[in-house]
Design an enzyme around this catalytic site. Structure first.
Site, PDB file in Angstrom:
ATOM      1  CG  ASP A 280       7.824 -10.404  -8.073  1.00 51.48           C
ATOM      2  OD1 ASP A 280       8.464 -11.240  -8.726  1.00 51.48           O
ATOM      3  OD2 ASP A 280       8.272  -9.840  -7.051  1.00 51.48           O
TER       4      ASP A 280
ATOM      5  CB  CYS B 260      -2.316   9.719 -12.727  1.00 47.90           C
ATOM      6  SG  CYS B 260      -2.786   8.303 -11.708  1.00 47.90           S
TER       7      CYS B 260
ATOM      8  N   GLY C  33      11.268 -18.828  -1.327  1.00 46.28           N
ATOM      9  CA  GLY C  33      12.305 -18.473  -0.355  1.00 46.28           C
ATOM     10  C   GLY C  33      13.694 -18.586  -0.939  1.00 46.28           C
ATOM     11  N   GLY C  34      13.798 -19.154  -2.144  1.00 46.39           N
ATOM     12  CA  GLY C  34      15.118 -19.334  -2.765  1.00 46.39           C
ATOM     13  C   GLY C  34      15.878 -18.024  -2.809  1.00 46.39           C
ATOM     14  CG  PHE C  35      15.648 -13.388  -4.432  1.00 44.19           C
ATOM     15  CD1 PHE C  35      15.144 -12.253  -3.825  1.00 44.19           C
ATOM     16  CD2 PHE C  35      16.741 -13.259  -5.271  1.00 44.19           C
ATOM     17  CE1 PHE C  35      15.707 -11.008  -4.063  1.00 44.19           C
ATOM     18  CE2 PHE C  35      17.310 -12.014  -5.522  1.00 44.19           C
ATOM     19  CZ  PHE C  35      16.788 -10.887  -4.908  1.00 44.19           C
TER      20      PHE C  35
ATOM     21  CB  CYS D 294      -4.835   6.852  -9.179  1.00 42.78           C
ATOM     22  SG  CYS D 294      -3.724   7.877  -8.233  1.00 42.78           S
TER      23      CYS D 294
ATOM     24  CG  HIS E  79       0.584   7.889  -8.101  1.00 42.80           C
ATOM     25  ND1 HIS E  79      -0.213   8.324  -9.142  1.00 42.80           N
ATOM     26  CD2 HIS E  79       1.848   7.931  -8.570  1.00 42.80           C
ATOM     27  CE1 HIS E  79       0.532   8.639 -10.186  1.00 42.80           C
ATOM     28  NE2 HIS E  79       1.785   8.393  -9.877  1.00 42.80           N
TER      29      HIS E  79
ATOM     30  N   GLY F 180      16.862 -15.298 -11.208  1.00 38.68           N
ATOM     31  CA  GLY F 180      18.275 -14.950 -11.333  1.00 38.68           C
ATOM     32  C   GLY F 180      18.543 -13.712 -12.153  1.00 38.68           C
TER      33      GLY F 180
ATOM     34  CG  ASP G 227       9.334 -15.892  -2.809  1.00 37.33           C
ATOM     35  OD1 ASP G 227      10.256 -15.077  -2.829  1.00 37.33           O
ATOM     36  OD2 ASP G 227       8.871 -16.365  -1.771  1.00 37.33           O
TER      37      ASP G 227
ATOM     38  CB  CYS H  56      -3.736  11.726  -9.544  1.00 38.92           C
ATOM     39  SG  CYS H  56      -2.043  11.135  -9.444  1.00 38.92           S
TER      40      CYS H  56
HETATM   41  C1  LIG Z   1      14.838  -7.463  -7.413  1.00 40.22           C
HETATM   42  N1  LIG Z   1      15.493  -8.511  -8.134  1.00 40.22           N
HETATM   43  C2  LIG Z   1      15.099  -9.825  -8.020  1.00 40.22           C
HETATM   44  N2  LIG Z   1      15.703 -10.847  -8.628  1.00 40.22           N
HETATM   45  C3  LIG Z   1      15.057 -11.970  -8.230  1.00 40.22           C
HETATM   46  C4  LIG Z   1      15.305 -13.306  -8.491  1.00 40.22           C
HETATM   47  C5  LIG Z   1      14.482 -14.260  -7.913  1.00 40.22           C
HETATM   48  C6  LIG Z   1      14.781 -15.690  -8.104  1.00 40.22           C
HETATM   49  O1  LIG Z   1      15.601 -16.071  -8.901  1.00 40.22           O
HETATM   50  N3  LIG Z   1      14.103 -16.520  -7.287  1.00 40.22           N
HETATM   51  N4  LIG Z   1      14.394 -17.843  -7.326  1.00 40.22           N
HETATM   52  C7  LIG Z   1      13.412 -13.886  -7.110  1.00 40.22           C
HETATM   53  C8  LIG Z   1      13.183 -12.546  -6.847  1.00 40.22           C
HETATM   54  C9  LIG Z   1      14.012 -11.599  -7.396  1.00 40.22           C
HETATM   55  N5  LIG Z   1      14.064 -10.233  -7.262  1.00 40.22           N
END
Ligand SMILES: CNc1nc2cc(C(=O)NN)ccc2[nH]1
Length: 373
Positions: free
Chosen positions: A267, A305, A95-97, A307, A336, A217, A93, A310
């Site tokens: 994710d 399960c 880094g925005g978040f 796995c 798990h 978001g 990702d 388990c």
């Molecule tokens: C756990 N909640 C959650 N919301 C997210 C939103 C973003 C996002 O808008 N990145 N630009 C990223 C990871 C996030 N994780």
């Protein structure tokens, strides 16, 4: 070869679809769940164990690796795949978040974001161009554009300004994208919980022709029904022939509901994070293994399960390890939980193949939540 989305089949019962995302490090069957390896490791798991639990792609965080050990070191190591010995796809990702959720004393300008490191208070700066430089150094298969993830709740005016800037930043990321090793760059649709801003964001970004689109978001504290509403009016404005990635989403119910609405990639830190405090995901719902009632329970975490955890260890043993602060306990609950979600996504893909994802949802929810902890 850059990122290509191969559409396979539309579910006749829902908006879900089967697909494959072709990347330089392999093919991802979608819908898929991506385990999160924030600091270049999926906490306590080895690459071999991740492959055993069918992890197709993992995520790493630009913000964390920029702060420590620094993207230059990872570059000198030969990139993230070599550094962490993972030869399947990686998504980083931008880094925005994290910049907006982790750092202190942030100052946002058109140029970028100035902030203090959450590790040592050092003054740092990330711009769209810097975020691209860092990700080019890390060398993932999929990179994310640098954006702002507005807080929730936020006023319409704030989200409007922020979302328009996110579109301008996306253009700058595209211009700075060096496409080294054929890395693909996904844009991130913002717009808060406002339909007109979400649609505008999607239109702005799809006009720039990225190989994939994330919906950001969300999962920021809003009620789940609101998140599903946002998906209902945003997904139709994304291209059919490109991957759709819902960021930060993660609970079993949200993965099923998101797949029904046409999301291909997810994710979330949830499965690994709750594993560390002994909360496990089972077909009957969440099970808090530290609970005293499991002290002499010699059955598996989840009887349904298959796995490694388990098949070989009991609830009593795992509870003992966690109470004794033995690291192996966390490894067993993490393995798990990740297996539970990758297995869930395999079931979702099978249900799409058989045009019965809504039936699968009803059957899954009838089971899930039966457990009273
Ligand atoms: C756990 N909640 C959650 N919301 C997210 C939103 C973003 C996002 O808008 N990145 N630009 C990223 C990871 C996030 N994780």
């Amino acid at each position: 070869m850059a990122i290509k989305y191969e559409f396979i089949k539309q579910c006749k019962q829902s908006g879900a679809r089967l697909g494959r995302v072709h990347t330089p490090h392999g093919i991802i069957e979608t819908p898929t769940f991506m385990p999160v390896g924030t600091q270049a490791t999926v906490k306590t798991m080895s690459p071999e164990e991740l492959k055993a639990l069918d992890a197709q792609i993992i995520l790493s965080n630009t913000y964390h690796l920029f702060l420590r050990p620094g993207h230059e070191i990872v570059k000198k190591a030969g990139g993230l795949h070599t550094f962490m010995n993972w030869d399947r796809p990686i998504l980083t990702d931008s880094g925005g978040f994290q910049v907006f959720s982790l750092s202190e004393r942030r100052k946002i300008t058109e140029e970028g974001v100035e902030f203090r490191s959450h590790l040592n208070g050092e003054k740092l700066f990330i711009s769209p161009e810097k975020a691209m430089e860092i990700q080019n150094a890390l060398g993932p298969d999929i990179m994310m554009a640098f954006d702002e993830c507005p807080p929730y709740p936020a006023t319409y005016e704030y989200v409007k300004q922020s979302t328009e800037r996110t579109s301008r930043w996306a253009e700058r990321c595209l211009a700075a994208h060096q496409r080294k090793h054929d890395q693909g760059l996904f844009a991130i649709v913002q717009g808060g919980m406002f339909e007109d801003l979400r649609v505008q964001s999607a239109k702005d970004l799809t006009s720039m022709d990225f190989p994939g689109y994330a919906i950001g978001g969300l999962s920021v504290g809003e009620p789940k029904h609101l998140m599903y509403e946002v998906l209902d009016y945003t997904v139709p404005h994304l291209p059919f022939d490109k991957p759709r990635y819902l960021m930060g989403v993660g609970s079993p119910d949200a993965l099923v509901e998101g797949s029904i609405r046409g999301i291909d990639m997810f994710d979330c830190v949830l499965p690994t994070r709750i594993a560390r405090n002994g909360t496990t995901m089972t077909s009957q719902g969440r099970l808090v293994i530290r609970n005293a009632k499991f002290a002499e329970d010699f059955g598996p975490l989840d009887p349904n399960c298959d796995c490694y955890t388990c098949k070989n260890y009991s609830r009593a043993y795992i509870r003992h390890l966690l109470k004794a602060d033995e690291t192996f306990g966390i490894r067993l609950t993490t393995y798990h939980n990740l297996h539970f979600l990758t297995r869930l996504m395999k079931n979702v893909r099978e249900a799409i193949m058989n045009d019965c994802l809504l039936d699968y949802r009803d059957q899954f929810f009838a089971q899930y939540g039966l457990l009273d902890n």
